[in-house]
Scaffold this motif. Structure first.
Motif, PDB file in Angstrom:
ATOM      1  N   ARG A 239       1.047  -1.057   0.011  1.00 46.44           N
ATOM      2  CA  ARG A 239       0.025  -0.221   0.037  1.00 46.44           C
ATOM      3  C   ARG A 239       0.896   1.127   0.009  1.00 46.44           C
ATOM      4  N   CYS A 240       0.071   2.309  -0.146  1.00 45.82           N
ATOM      5  CA  CYS A 240       0.901   3.790  -0.071  1.00 45.82           C
ATOM      6  C   CYS A 240       0.804   3.922   1.262  1.00 45.82           C
ATOM      7  N   ALA A 241       1.858   4.771   2.100  1.00 42.96           N
ATOM      8  CA  ALA A 241       2.021   4.870   3.500  1.00 42.96           C
ATOM      9  C   ALA A 241       2.018   6.381   3.644  1.00 42.96           C
ATOM     10  N   GLU A 242       1.755   7.239   2.581  1.00 42.90           N
ATOM     11  CA  GLU A 242       1.897   8.544   2.652  1.00 42.90           C
ATOM     12  C   GLU A 242       0.409   9.213   2.280  1.00 42.90           C
ATOM     13  N   LEU A 243      -0.206   9.965   3.201  1.00 42.90           N
ATOM     14  CA  LEU A 243      -1.421  10.305   2.619  1.00 42.90           C
ATOM     15  C   LEU A 243      -1.141  11.332   1.312  1.00 42.90           C
ATOM     16  N   CYS A 244      -1.943  10.878   0.401  1.00 42.92           N
ATOM     17  CA  CYS A 244      -1.733  11.600  -1.012  1.00 42.92           C
ATOM     18  C   CYS A 244      -2.761  12.103  -1.863  1.00 42.92           C
ATOM     19  N   GLY A 245      -3.988  11.945  -1.154  1.00 48.74           N
ATOM     20  CA  GLY A 245      -4.943  12.318  -1.803  1.00 48.74           C
ATOM     21  C   GLY A 245      -6.315  11.501  -1.495  1.00 48.74           C
ATOM     22  N   VAL A 246      -7.578  11.824  -2.079  1.00 48.98           N
ATOM     23  CA  VAL A 246      -8.795  11.414  -1.922  1.00 48.98           C
ATOM     24  C   VAL A 246      -8.658  10.005  -1.814  1.00 48.98           C
ATOM     25  N   ASP A 247      -8.061   9.296  -2.735  1.00 47.61           N
ATOM     26  CA  ASP A 247      -8.107   7.712  -2.918  1.00 47.61           C
ATOM     27  C   ASP A 247      -6.799   7.206  -2.547  1.00 47.61           C
ATOM     28  N   HIS A 248      -6.206   7.648  -1.426  1.00 51.36           N
ATOM     29  CA  HIS A 248      -5.142   7.342  -0.912  1.00 51.36           C
ATOM     30  C   HIS A 248      -5.298   5.806  -0.362  1.00 51.36           C
ATOM     31  N   SER A 249      -6.343   5.566   0.451  1.00 49.35           N
ATOM     32  CA  SER A 249      -6.811   4.455   1.005  1.00 49.35           C
ATOM     33  C   SER A 249      -6.863   3.227   0.025  1.00 49.35           C
ATOM     34  N   ARG A 250      -7.077   3.442  -1.152  1.00 50.95           N
ATOM     35  CA  ARG A 250      -7.476   2.853  -2.231  1.00 50.95           C
ATOM     36  C   ARG A 250      -6.316   2.535  -3.080  1.00 50.95           C
ATOM     37  N   MET A 251      -5.176   2.771  -2.710  1.00 51.76           N
ATOM     38  CA  MET A 251      -3.758   2.669  -3.356  1.00 51.76           C
ATOM     39  C   MET A 251      -3.158   1.311  -3.058  1.00 51.76           C
ATOM     40  N   LEU A 252      -3.861   0.308  -3.625  1.00 50.22           N
ATOM     41  CA  LEU A 252      -3.262  -1.010  -2.991  1.00 50.22           C
ATOM     42  C   LEU A 252      -2.757  -1.625  -4.079  1.00 50.22           C
ATOM     43  N   PHE A 253      -1.742  -2.922  -3.707  1.00 52.22           N
ATOM     44  CA  PHE A 253      -1.092  -3.670  -4.723  1.00 52.22           C
ATOM     45  C   PHE A 253      -0.771  -4.787  -4.085  1.00 52.22           C
ATOM     46  N   SER A 254      -0.074  -5.800  -4.769  1.00 54.11           N
ATOM     47  CA  SER A 254       0.355  -7.033  -4.159  1.00 54.11           C
ATOM     48  C   SER A 254       1.926  -7.465  -4.737  1.00 54.11           C
ATOM     49  N   VAL A 255       2.447  -8.128  -3.830  1.00 54.75           N
ATOM     50  CA  VAL A 255       3.705  -8.784  -4.474  1.00 54.75           C
ATOM     51  C   VAL A 255       3.449 -10.169  -4.233  1.00 54.75           C
ATOM     52  N   LYS A 256       3.863 -11.071  -5.420  1.00 53.74           N
ATOM     53  CA  LYS A 256       3.773 -12.194  -5.231  1.00 53.74           C
ATOM     54  C   LYS A 256       4.964 -12.931  -5.423  1.00 53.74           C
ATOM     55  N   LEU A 257       5.523 -13.832  -4.410  1.00 56.69           N
ATOM     56  CA  LEU A 257       6.773 -14.435  -4.390  1.00 56.69           C
ATOM     57  C   LEU A 257       6.455 -16.041  -4.984  1.00 56.69           C
ATOM     58  N   VAL A 258       7.288 -16.284  -6.065  1.00 62.39           N
ATOM     59  CA  VAL A 258       6.985 -17.683  -6.654  1.00 62.39           C
ATOM     60  C   VAL A 258       8.244 -18.393  -6.702  1.00 62.39           C
ATOM     61  N   PRO A 259       8.233 -19.794  -6.787  1.00 63.90           N
ATOM     62  CA  PRO A 259       9.592 -20.524  -7.330  1.00 63.90           C
ATOM     63  C   PRO A 259      10.069 -19.977  -8.656  1.00 63.90           C
ATOM     64  N   GLN A 260      11.468 -20.388  -8.817  1.00 62.18           N
ATOM     65  CA  GLN A 260      12.128 -19.943 -10.065  1.00 62.18           C
ATOM     66  C   GLN A 260      11.517 -20.420 -11.129  1.00 62.18           C
TER      67      GLN A 260
END
Length: 276
Positions: A239-260
């Motif tokens: 997520r974004c950890a810096e208040l950046c605007g009206v949709d700051h709380s929806r600024m989400l993503f994911s990191v997927k770790l997978v085998p090589q």
């Protein structure tokens, strides 16, 4: 009680009800639980289980700081209780205790001990900060992270081969946001940039976050950091950890770790310019 006074109290009570309701709503909003909060554990000092080697450095520093703080607190509380119990003496109200001008050994003690403590804290913090901000430049996987209002764009390069960029929109669930796929047991370099306002790139399991500040040149080392992923496959919220605007709380993503092996398949199907 007079009718006037009774009416005044009723009016005050009516005013307090909306204020109390507003305060309750504010507290409920401020303490609301997100669906991407990682599980914490007392054995890790309430930090989430880390997924990078660098996060292990943060965990050690965190544990050491808490041990030092608790030890200091125990000593201070013991001295306070000891002085209160064993150095009491009943005196008449008119009698003053002995007045002393100074006590050189004690003054040296409470000057030198805090100085030594601060110096030790500074040494370990400076040492670990160098480790966390070190960038070798030879990472096989490099990720350009572009933050914007209000989502992310990830452009990965694997051994010099660019992959298709991954971008997203504001979402309510991190699983619906853009997903950055990375291999386990690999060094990864991140390059952070923004064209609008200050954001902050944060994956809680990294135990590390960095502000994404617009206007920083590409050759500035302050916009880069690297990690060494551990062998812990899974999908982790970001997520974004810096208040950046009206949709700051929806600024989400994911990191997927997978085998090589799975990452090699991902490369084959997501190379830039390849047919989809």
């Amino acid at each position: 009680m007079s009718p006037t006074r009774r009416t005044t109290r009723r009016s005050l009570a009516r005013r307090r009800v909306p204020r109390a309701a507003a305060l309750a709503l504010l507290l409920a909003t401020a303490t609301a639980c997100a669906n991407d909060v990682p599980e914490a554990d007392w054995s890790r000092g309430l930090l989430p289980d880390h997924i990078t080697e660098q996060a292990g450095v943060v965990q050690s520093l965190w544990n050491g700081a808490w041990i030092a703080a608790l030890a200091t607190g125990v000593v201070v509380i013991f001295l306070i209780v000891w002085a209160a119990i064993f150095h009491r003496k009943r005196r008449s109200k008119a009698e003053l205790p002995p007045q002393v001008r100074y006590n050189l050994p004690i003054e040296m003690l409470y000057t030198l001990i805090p100085l030594v403590m601060v110096s030790v804290f500074f040494f370990f913090t400076a040492r670990d900060s160098q480790t966390l901000t070190k960038v070798d430049g030879d990472a096989p996987v490099k990720v350009k992270v572009e933050a914007y209002q209000w989502s992310w764009r990830f452009t990965s390069t694997v051994n010099g081969r660019p992959l298709q960029p991954v971008a997203g929109m504001p979402v309510k669930d991190y699983k619906q946001g853009p997903q950055l796929v990375l291999p386990v047991n690999t060094k990864v370099e991140f390059d952070l940039s923004s064209d609008d306002v200050i954001h902050s790139f944060w994956v809680p399991e990294f135990l590390f976050k960095r502000d994404v500040i617009p206007g920083i040149p590409e050759d500035n080392p302050g916009r880069k950091f690297q990690i060494n992923t551990l062998d812990k496959p899974g999908v982790y919220a970001g997520r974004c950890a810096e208040l950046c605007g009206v949709d700051h709380s929806r600024m989400l993503f994911s990191v997927k770790l997978v085998p090589q092996a799975e990452f090699d398949q991902y490369i084959a199907t997501n190379q830039a310019g390849s047919a989809q």
